[in-house]
Enzyme design. Sequence first.
Site, PDB file in Angstrom:
ATOM      1  N   GLU A   2     -14.518  40.440  68.456  1.00  0.00           N
ATOM      2  CA  GLU A   2     -14.595  39.892  69.825  1.00  0.00           C
ATOM      3  C   GLU A   2     -13.314  40.151  70.629  1.00  0.00           C
ATOM      4  OE1 GLU A   2     -12.402  36.532  67.785  1.00  0.00           O
ATOM      5  OE2 GLU A   2     -13.664  38.237  67.252  1.00  0.00           O
TER       6      GLU A   2
ATOM      7  N   HIS B 251     -11.320  40.958  64.033  1.00  0.00           N
ATOM      8  CA  HIS B 251     -11.855  40.259  65.206  1.00  0.00           C
ATOM      9  C   HIS B 251     -12.667  41.213  66.076  1.00  0.00           C
ATOM     10  CE1 HIS B 251      -9.829  36.272  65.157  1.00  0.00           C
ATOM     11  NE2 HIS B 251      -8.881  36.909  64.492  1.00  0.00           N
TER      12      HIS B 251
ATOM     13  N   CYS C 127     -12.716  36.219  60.717  1.00  0.00           N
ATOM     14  CA  CYS C 127     -11.362  35.759  60.417  1.00  0.00           C
ATOM     15  C   CYS C 127     -11.398  34.399  59.694  1.00  0.00           C
ATOM     16  CB  CYS C 127     -10.506  35.721  61.680  1.00  0.00           C
ATOM     17  SG  CYS C 127      -8.736  35.633  61.335  1.00  0.00           S
TER      18      CYS C 127
END
Length: 247
Positions: free
Chosen positions: A189, A187, A97
């Site tokens: 994560e 993302h 990002c």
Amino acid sequence: MPRLLIVKTGDSFADVARDHGDFETLFRRALAAAPADTQVAVLDAPRAAALPALDDIDGLLITGSHAMVSHAEPWSEALKPWLVEARARDIAMLGVCYGHQLMAAAFGGSSDFHPAGRESGTREVTLTEAGRRDPLLGGLPARFHAHLSHAQTVLTAPPGACVLAANAHDANQALRHGPRQWSVQFHPEFTPAVMRAYLAHQREALQDQGEAPERLIADVTATPDATGLLLRFASLAARAREATPQA
């Protein structure tokens, strides 16, 4: 042993950090199944007095942020030549990002606000032909779901960068900047719970651009393919270290 450095480029929302963990915690959890001897450290870039030497680093993971690359904050600008040096040393990198946008800007591209507005929620991403052959992304399905939350984007990829993935909103969802240097707009994560929490924070902004935040929240799903990139990156960094003669 492989040595990974998470470069934290900002803080999450206070309630998200409290309930689910801040950016670096989410990365650590996603890397929990990495080889037991993997060392993972964190650099809090906005608060760091200086950037560390790159000699003992095998891989960099550059996180997301609520900051904007185009605002050119001093700590962010200081990262650019450091990342250029890391690429010159062929240190493995994965920007996420903000990290994706920062790497693109550091390497000669441009990052700024997306003309179509914000992209948030669990969205489909499609690999390009180059992406299907890529050592990092090539293990993913041709189309996969990923969590996204961004207002800025890579408007122009750097010279020589290879586009690995795209979707209807963003032509530069994933880039390779060198043999072992990647960046992704999404993302990996994020968990579904984190994605829903971000959408809850963005209700008004999403409504203002004609989106239906409650539908986006309902459509959030797990993204195991995207999340798996972090472990795959750690594995690639470890193999590169094993292949390098040690002093």
